[in-house]
Scaffold this motif. Structure first.
Motif, mmCIF file in Angstrom:
data_model
loop_
_atom_site.group_PDB
_atom_site.id
_atom_site.type_symbol
_atom_site.label_atom_id
_atom_site.label_comp_id
_atom_site.label_asym_id
_atom_site.label_seq_id
_atom_site.Cartn_x
_atom_site.Cartn_y
_atom_site.Cartn_z
ATOM 1 N N TYR A 48 0.830 -1.198 0.000
ATOM 2 C CA TYR A 48 0.000 0.000 0.000
ATOM 3 C C TYR A 48 0.869 1.254 0.000
ATOM 4 O O TYR A 48 1.900 1.295 0.663
ATOM 5 N N VAL A 49 0.426 2.254 -0.727
ATOM 6 C CA VAL A 49 1.022 3.583 -0.653
ATOM 7 C C VAL A 49 -0.135 4.568 -0.556
ATOM 8 O O VAL A 49 -1.258 4.267 -0.957
ATOM 9 N N GLY A 50 0.127 5.725 -0.022
ATOM 10 C CA GLY A 50 -0.919 6.733 0.101
ATOM 11 C C GLY A 50 -0.808 7.778 -0.997
ATOM 12 O O GLY A 50 0.291 8.111 -1.444
ATOM 13 N N LEU A 51 -1.947 8.298 -1.434
ATOM 14 C CA LEU A 51 -1.923 9.329 -2.469
ATOM 15 C C LEU A 51 -1.185 10.577 -2.000
ATOM 16 O O LEU A 51 -0.575 11.281 -2.800
ATOM 17 N N SER A 52 -1.209 10.838 -0.701
ATOM 18 C CA SER A 52 -0.473 11.988 -0.179
ATOM 19 C C SER A 52 1.039 11.815 -0.358
ATOM 20 O O SER A 52 1.791 12.785 -0.298
ATOM 21 N N TYR B 297 3.460 13.419 -3.801
ATOM 22 C CA TYR B 297 4.242 14.666 -3.863
ATOM 23 C C TYR B 297 5.727 14.382 -3.629
ATOM 24 O O TYR B 297 6.574 14.733 -4.454
ATOM 25 N N SER B 298 6.043 13.740 -2.511
ATOM 26 C CA SER B 298 7.446 13.441 -2.197
ATOM 27 C C SER B 298 8.050 12.463 -3.206
ATOM 28 O O SER B 298 9.220 12.572 -3.564
ATOM 29 N N THR B 299 7.247 11.532 -3.670
ATOM 30 C CA THR B 299 7.727 10.548 -4.647
ATOM 31 C C THR B 299 8.105 11.224 -5.954
ATOM 32 O O THR B 299 9.188 10.968 -6.511
ATOM 33 N N SER C 56 4.007 13.581 3.618
ATOM 34 C CA SER C 56 4.275 12.847 2.384
ATOM 35 C C SER C 56 5.600 12.105 2.496
ATOM 36 O O SER C 56 6.632 12.694 2.821
ATOM 37 N N VAL C 57 5.557 10.806 2.229
ATOM 38 C CA VAL C 57 6.752 9.967 2.305
ATOM 39 C C VAL C 57 6.975 9.347 0.926
ATOM 40 O O VAL C 57 6.078 8.708 0.371
ATOM 41 N N SER C 58 8.155 9.516 0.391
ATOM 42 C CA SER C 58 8.441 9.013 -0.955
ATOM 43 C C SER C 58 8.432 7.496 -0.992
ATOM 44 O O SER C 58 8.981 6.821 -0.127
ATOM 45 N N PHE C 59 7.818 6.965 -2.036
ATOM 46 C CA PHE C 59 7.894 5.526 -2.310
ATOM 47 C C PHE C 59 8.671 5.263 -3.593
ATOM 48 O O PHE C 59 8.545 4.203 -4.210
#
Length: 142
Positions: A109-113, A116-118, A135-138
């Motif tokens: 899972y990743v979040g839409l928020s 931005y960081s990604t 926001s945490v980059s994936f």
């Protein structure tokens, strides 16, 4: 009733909801063609996703189900609920000129928020201080 090029849309797929999905497909296809014609597709990150789960038990969802399309797939419930079917959505990212592999799938899972960081990570831009703090980059997960 028709797409910009005259392609029939209304009544094509057995329910208004499926007709809308077909029109989205036409729009995305036109966008991709335009990016390619402008010779900028390789430099463009294309993200396609949704902001919530499948339709609830309204007329459009029922009409789609009658022709074999279940908007939430096997997930419990639908948008506006606390269950997985209300939040889990597919996402696809295309960037031929970057570090986004083609034809691979991810299951975490990743979040839409986190987009931005990604996106900042992918293009080498630092996230400004006090911006997108949640926001945490994936990017490494891609």
């Amino acid at each position: 009733d028709k797409y910009l090029d005259g392609t029939p849309v209304a009544g094509t797929y057995g329910s208004p909801h499926l007709d809308v999905l077909y029109e989205v497909d036409l729009v995305v296809g036109s966008l991709m063609e335009m990016l390619e014609e402008m010779n900028i597709l390789n430099d463009t990150i294309v993200v396609f996703t949704s902001d919530n789960g499948g339709l609830g038990a309204d007329d459009d969802a029922m009409e789609s189900a009658e022709v074999g399309h279940y908007t939430g797939g096997p997930l419990r419930a639908h948008k506006a609920t606390i269950y997985e079917g209300g939040h889990r959505v597919p996402m696809t990212i295309k960037w031929d000129g970057g570090n986004v592999p083609r034809g691979e799938m991810r299951s975490h899972y990743v979040g839409l928020s986190d987009l931005y960081s990604t996106l900042c990570d992918l293009v080498g831009v630092e996230v400004p201080k006090r911006q997108a703090v949640d926001s945490v980059s994936f990017a490494k997960y891609l």
